[in-house]
Design an enzyme around this catalytic site. Structure first.
Site, mmCIF file in Angstrom:
data_model
loop_
_atom_site.group_PDB
_atom_site.id
_atom_site.type_symbol
_atom_site.label_atom_id
_atom_site.label_comp_id
_atom_site.label_asym_id
_atom_site.label_seq_id
_atom_site.Cartn_x
_atom_site.Cartn_y
_atom_site.Cartn_z
ATOM 1 C CE LYS A 176 35.502 37.052 38.335
ATOM 2 N NZ LYS A 176 35.377 38.282 39.076
HETATM 3 C C1 LIG Z 1 35.788 38.895 40.130
HETATM 4 C C2 LIG Z 1 35.652 40.355 40.212
HETATM 5 C C3 LIG Z 1 36.660 41.165 40.746
HETATM 6 C C4 LIG Z 1 37.907 40.602 41.344
HETATM 7 O O1 LIG Z 1 38.643 39.823 40.449
HETATM 8 P P1 LIG Z 1 39.484 38.569 40.989
HETATM 9 O O2 LIG Z 1 40.364 38.240 39.823
HETATM 10 O O3 LIG Z 1 38.513 37.488 41.296
HETATM 11 O O4 LIG Z 1 40.253 39.008 42.165
HETATM 12 C C5 LIG Z 1 36.455 42.522 40.746
HETATM 13 N N1 LIG Z 1 35.331 43.065 40.261
HETATM 14 C C6 LIG Z 1 34.330 42.324 39.743
HETATM 15 C C7 LIG Z 1 33.117 42.996 39.206
HETATM 16 C C8 LIG Z 1 34.454 40.949 39.704
HETATM 17 O O5 LIG Z 1 33.472 40.213 39.196
#
Ligand SMILES: *Cc1c(COP(=O)(O)O)cnc(C)c1O
Length: 410
Positions: A176
């Protein structure tokens, strides 16, 4: 059959350098992120999901009579897990036919005195229109939590996403962008709400040596293998195996563990984050330039549609370029033919929430919410990696495959 070695990750993650991993240095990632985002303060959690749990528990205290959380029907299944873990009821909002954002009419109809929060979501770096959610939330006395898990660095009217709603959250998970292997960031405009978020954290989240050791080892492993030479082993081989088994959910990384760990983010991983953050601005600028360039080529392919920012005056981020194919058949044909060919194709999420056998039970009666348009989006979207390792030659090849599939499949 010759198997292509995969050297392109599905998203444009920020690569770590050996020098990021030094054991000493500034560990104040909260202040470094606040400065970088130009927000008053940030709060670190061990994941975006954990950040959402902290946000929801904080709002539950403020409005104990409210128990519904409205989310887009097409979002990360971890969002449904967090809502369920807090004992809250999800409500699914359909998407707009024109834009990758919640449908305004449906959002209005879902809002009531039971609504605790609306969760507008900036998927794939594309900026959703939070003002609409804010407007309906105010009408019924609910809160807005901006899910900017995939949009760290995105701005709207010159300000970071996450600051239009009451609470914003970012993810520092692998893939991300900036990463501490797993990590989450909370922001809030109102100082009182920020102090309430800190109280929830101090009452419910503690240090866990076991988790910290595991995540530290995982972060070091990520730094070691996130490079073209080792990516085929770390990402390509499991992908081919999952696709051979026709397991798209695992191939897309939608196979989440049912348990949501909650613990603090340790000092070493914070130090790594502080050092890597210094390169994030130039990383995002390069990604944006590459995306703008490639979008011009993609825009010439007839029948496919490039997903744009929904909010006016927005400058999203570009971990991927999202495309909407003309039909489910053409999308599926494209993925079947080229997902494992190393050209950076993937799916943001395979399904809308109620269509996952594994996550539907978390939704309770929200499985009955009307989500036809979101399902159509889910069936036609593809993500093209915006990684610097996707070469121009590979990108051109991918474009010709997309053009061919878009015209020939029904
Ligand atoms: C990945 C994600 C999450 C959760 O984040 P993590 O750090 O993986 O727990 C929440 N919302 C969206 C839209 C995501 O893509």
């Amino acid at each position: 059959m010759q198997v292509a070695r995969i050297k392109v990750p599905p998203t444009a993650g920020l690569r770590l350098l050996a020098s990021d991993l030094l054991p000493w240095g500034d560990a104040n990632l909260e202040d470094a992120l606040a400065q970088w985002l130009k927000v008053p303060a940030t709060q670190l959690e061990c994941s975006g999901t954990s950040a959402l749990v902290v946000a929801l528990r904080t709002l539950q205290k403020l409005a104990p009579a409210r128990n519904e959380v409205i989310v887009p029907a097409y979002t990360c299944p971890l969002v449904a897990m967090a809502i369920s873990q807090c004992g809250l009821q999800a409500r699914l909002c359909d998407l707009s036919p024109q834009a990758l954002d919640m449908d305004e009419q449906m959002l209005r109809s879902l809002c009531s005195e039971k609504t605790l929060a609306i969760v507008p979501t900036h998927l794939g770096g594309r900026v959703a229109d939070v003002r609409v959610a804010q407007h309906f939330a105010r009408m019924v006395g609910a809160y807005v939590i901006e899910d900017a898990a995939q949009a760290l660095g995105a701005r709207v009217n010159g300000e970071s996403v996450g600051m239009q709603g009451d609470i914003g959250l970012f993810s520092l998970a692998v893939g991300k962008g900036l990463t501490t292997f797993e990590g989450g960031v909370l922001v809030a405009r109102d100082p009182q709400l920020r102090s309430r978020l800190r109280v929830t954290h101090s009452r419910t989240v503690g240090f866990s040596l076991g988790w910290e050791l595991l995540r530290s080892a995982e972060l070091a492993g990520y730094a070691a293998v996130y490079r073209p030479a080792t990516l085929d082993w770390a990402y390509g081989a499991p992908l081919r195996k999952n696709l051979a088994a026709d397991d798209w959910i695992t191939a897309a990384g939608d196979d989440f563990d049912a348990f949501i760990p909650q613990h603090t983010l340790g000092a070493w991983r914070r130090r790594v984050g502080v050092r890597a953050l210094k390169r994030l601005t130039s990383h995002l600028a390069q990604a944006q330039a590459r995306a703008e360039n490639r979008i011009q080529t993609l825009a010439q392919i007839s029948g496919v549609e490039i997903v744009r920012d929904v909010a006016p005056n927005a400058q999203g981020t570009w971990p991927v370029i999202l495309l909407r194919m003309p039909s489910r058949v053409s999308r599926d044909a494209l993925m079947r033919a080229y997902w494992s060919s190393g050209l950076g194709l993937s799916l943001p999420f395979v399904n809308i929430l109620p269509d996952y056998v594994r996550y539907a039970p978390l939704l309770g009666r929200a499985v009955l919410d009307s989500v036809m348009i979101a399902r159509d989006w889910a069936q036609r979207l593809v993500a093209i990696s915006n990684s610097e390792w996707l070469t121009d030659v590979q990108f051109e090849r991918l474009c010709s495959h997309i053009a061919e599939t878009a015209t020939h499949a029904p």
